[in-house]
Design an enzyme around this catalytic site. Structure first.
Site, PDB file in Angstrom:
ATOM      1  N   GLY A  33      76.164  80.241  40.446  1.00  0.00           N
ATOM      2  CA  GLY A  33      75.621  79.039  41.069  1.00  0.00           C
ATOM      3  C   GLY A  33      74.687  79.394  42.215  1.00  0.00           C
ATOM      4  O   GLY A  33      74.163  80.510  42.282  1.00  0.00           O
ATOM      5  N   HIS A  36      68.565  79.823  42.309  1.00  0.00           N
ATOM      6  CA  HIS A  36      67.235  79.970  42.889  1.00  0.00           C
ATOM      7  C   HIS A  36      66.253  80.305  41.775  1.00  0.00           C
ATOM      8  O   HIS A  36      66.631  80.360  40.592  1.00  0.00           O
ATOM      9  CB  HIS A  36      67.249  81.029  43.993  1.00  0.00           C
ATOM     10  CG  HIS A  36      67.821  82.355  43.559  1.00  0.00           C
ATOM     11  ND1 HIS A  36      67.235  83.147  42.601  1.00  0.00           N
ATOM     12  CD2 HIS A  36      68.948  83.017  43.949  1.00  0.00           C
ATOM     13  CE1 HIS A  36      67.951  84.246  42.424  1.00  0.00           C
ATOM     14  NE2 HIS A  36      69.006  84.190  43.223  1.00  0.00           N
ATOM     15  N   GLY A  38      65.017  82.925  40.723  1.00  0.00           N
ATOM     16  CA  GLY A  38      65.407  84.041  39.858  1.00  0.00           C
ATOM     17  C   GLY A  38      66.242  83.546  38.688  1.00  0.00           C
ATOM     18  O   GLY A  38      65.932  83.821  37.515  1.00  0.00           O
ATOM     19  N   HIS A  39      67.283  82.785  38.998  1.00  0.00           N
ATOM     20  CA  HIS A  39      68.100  82.205  37.928  1.00  0.00           C
ATOM     21  C   HIS A  39      67.259  81.335  37.000  1.00  0.00           C
ATOM     22  O   HIS A  39      67.421  81.360  35.775  1.00  0.00           O
ATOM     23  CB  HIS A  39      69.211  81.320  38.513  1.00  0.00           C
ATOM     24  CG  HIS A  39      70.163  82.011  39.429  1.00  0.00           C
ATOM     25  ND1 HIS A  39      70.173  81.796  40.789  1.00  0.00           N
ATOM     26  CD2 HIS A  39      71.152  82.904  39.179  1.00  0.00           C
ATOM     27  CE1 HIS A  39      71.132  82.522  41.338  1.00  0.00           C
ATOM     28  NE2 HIS A  39      71.735  83.215  40.388  1.00  0.00           N
ATOM     29  N   GLN A  63      85.140  89.776  41.540  1.00  0.00           N
ATOM     30  CA  GLN A  63      84.051  90.694  41.862  1.00  0.00           C
ATOM     31  C   GLN A  63      83.760  90.770  43.359  1.00  0.00           C
ATOM     32  O   GLN A  63      82.827  91.464  43.769  1.00  0.00           O
ATOM     33  CB  GLN A  63      82.798  90.373  41.050  1.00  0.00           C
ATOM     34  CG  GLN A  63      82.031  89.142  41.443  1.00  0.00           C
ATOM     35  CD  GLN A  63      80.965  88.822  40.420  1.00  0.00           C
ATOM     36  OE1 GLN A  63      81.256  88.433  39.299  1.00  0.00           O
ATOM     37  NE2 GLN A  63      79.702  88.978  40.788  1.00  0.00           N
ATOM     38  N   GLN A 150      66.766  91.627  36.803  1.00  0.00           N
ATOM     39  CA  GLN A 150      66.676  93.050  37.151  1.00  0.00           C
ATOM     40  C   GLN A 150      67.087  93.300  38.596  1.00  0.00           C
ATOM     41  O   GLN A 150      67.394  94.429  38.964  1.00  0.00           O
ATOM     42  CB  GLN A 150      65.257  93.563  36.918  1.00  0.00           C
ATOM     43  CG  GLN A 150      65.228  95.107  36.928  1.00  0.00           C
ATOM     44  CD  GLN A 150      63.858  95.689  37.149  1.00  0.00           C
ATOM     45  OE1 GLN A 150      62.928  95.313  36.436  1.00  0.00           O
ATOM     46  NE2 GLN A 150      63.721  96.582  38.119  1.00  0.00           N
ATOM     47  N   VAL A 178      62.478  88.045  40.658  1.00  0.00           N
ATOM     48  CA  VAL A 178      61.573  87.037  41.230  1.00  0.00           C
ATOM     49  C   VAL A 178      61.606  87.202  42.744  1.00  0.00           C
ATOM     50  O   VAL A 178      62.677  87.397  43.325  1.00  0.00           O
ATOM     51  CB  VAL A 178      62.001  85.617  40.816  1.00  0.00           C
ATOM     52  CG1 VAL A 178      61.104  84.571  41.479  1.00  0.00           C
ATOM     53  CG2 VAL A 178      61.962  85.484  39.290  1.00  0.00           C
TER      54      VAL A 178
END
Lengths: 286, 286
Positions: A33, A36, A38-39, A63, A150, A178
């Site tokens: 969640g 941004h 990038g997602h 994690q 990445q 991004v």
């Protein structure tokens, strides 16, 4: 378009199973969640390439280490749903922790070597949690392909390795990092940064630019690159270096002499916020 | 009927994938070969309940400890194939170790609690190997159902737990232990026994019979049962007790007061051969 919102593994598995029986391909974007750009680049790519797009939104407790930011990790669910909807997401899987790790839960995926270096050295149980939750998501959703950024480079390596090692029947696609206009890699944790920390955080992408320049100019000594990057980062007062590494892109093992393509990877804490960034850099042929 | 014999994961996955596309159910019997009546009871059950029967034959190196019997473990492949064929097996998956664990292999399934007790206490990496290879087999073959023998009781518990925890989309069926006329549980390792050791090996099933009798007669103190069984086994000179346990059938945790159904489980080394056996015993209602 309003995506369907599933709160349980069982509902999600039933929906995805029907999609597969209907002969549809499924693209999965696993996230915690706080979405941004990038997602969103991953969601767009999944939308272009698949019949059905599923986004998972789950702040995965396993994690996070005991002293990490699980509790304060940003949760922006309503906004995430709206963003996913605007990009044509079909379904959101947003389970409660007790659905993913019910009472008596005992099973984890671990990995030798790859998870012991870079971020794994600082965060000893992090990739165990990442691999376990991804394996579960892959089994529940059975996607044709799953998309990762990445920016979390080591994560993409360990997940690809798990998929190959355990013969999981899906494809992994890795999409470019991004960045903000000044070079800072997009991250949900960037919102922890104060204005001055935000300015200081540019040292990560600047360090990667320096590595690119040095390697393009013929530097082949990894230690020379690492030292130059450390000096650059150290000139930012609020920055505390976690690691600066030049490594093999597949094995993640340290490289001494730079040739072919190398991974340059950084972890730097700015104020209290741990940021990571990386670049795959190709050495000029001699 | 001659079963198809596949030596690689890729061929096996292709065959099974086609079966599923044709709408067929697949029953898997995972084995290490050296097939005996116990295995064959699983193959018969799989044959009755599924469109396609796959038997895997793989002596899995990761489930053997460094000082265990990997090298001398019996290999009887031609005979195994003939037996499987006689029972209508469709395909045998018999990979080389390098197909299952290629160079660079790094990923393992581990489990908390359940793998630390009973056989797991003596064999600290055994269940890691079992879980990992079973997870791989389940991913490659994607069976509707996989069949295991109750003789390896702890194995059935940890595999069921993995299937639930990782949301693996298959059913696990556990079939009764098959025994020799004198009670000895069938095991590929029984062929290690000399004639006198073979006679001594009866102490395992006799100990379980004693537990049944004591519990049927109202004994509710687990330590009384354990001590009686240890005394019985100790009266066999060649027998060395690994463990004698009364445990909860799901959690495998030690039970003090016997009520409901309990697991009575044993590991005993006869000569150089480690044998295990167990029984689920229901206490009479008070």
């Amino acid at each position: 378009m309003h995506p369907a919102i599933f709160r349980t593994s069982a509902e999600t598995a039933a929906f995805c199973s029907q999609c597969r029986r209907d002969g549809k391909t499924i693209g999965l974007v696993p996230t915690m969640g706080a979405l941004h750009e990038g997602h969103l680049s991953l969601v767009r790519r999944a939308r272009e390439e698949n019949d059905v797009v599923v986004v998972s939104i789950f702040v995965n407790p396993t994690q996070f280490g005991p002293n990490e930011d699980l509790d304060k990790y940003p949760r922006t669910f309503e906004n995430d749903v709206a963003l996913c909807g605007s990009l044509g997401t079909d379904a959101i899987f947003a389970p409660a922790p007790a659905d993913v790790y019910p009472d008596g839960y005992a099973t984890y995926i671990v990995q030798e070597r790859l998870t012991a270096v870079l971020c794994g050295a600082d965060r000893p149980t992090h990739f165990r949690g990442v691999l376990t939750v991804c394996c579960k998501l892959f089994n529940i959703i059975a996607p044709t392909v799953a998309y990762f950024g990445q920016k979390d480079y080591q994560q993409t390596v360990v997940i690809r390795r798990m998929v190959a090692d355990l013969c999981l029947p899906l494809r992994i696609e890795v999409c470019p990092t991004v960045r903000e206009p000044d070079g800072l890699a997009k991250s949900s944790r960037n919102r922890y940064l104060s204005d001055s920390e935000r300015a200081d955080a540019r040292c990560l992408s600047r360090a990667l630019e320096l590595a690119r320049t040095m390697i393009a100019q013929g530097e082949t000594d990894a230690w020379a690159v690492i030292n130059a990057l450390k000096n650059l980062i150290a000139s930012t007062k609020s920055a505390k270096i976690g690691y600066v590494a030049v490594a093999h892109p597949d094995t993640l093992e340290p490289v001494e002499r730079i040739e072919g393509t190398v991974l340059v990877a950084l972890a730097v804490t700015i104020g209290g916020t741990r940021l990571i960034d990386n670049a795959l850099i190709e050495a000029p042929t001699a």
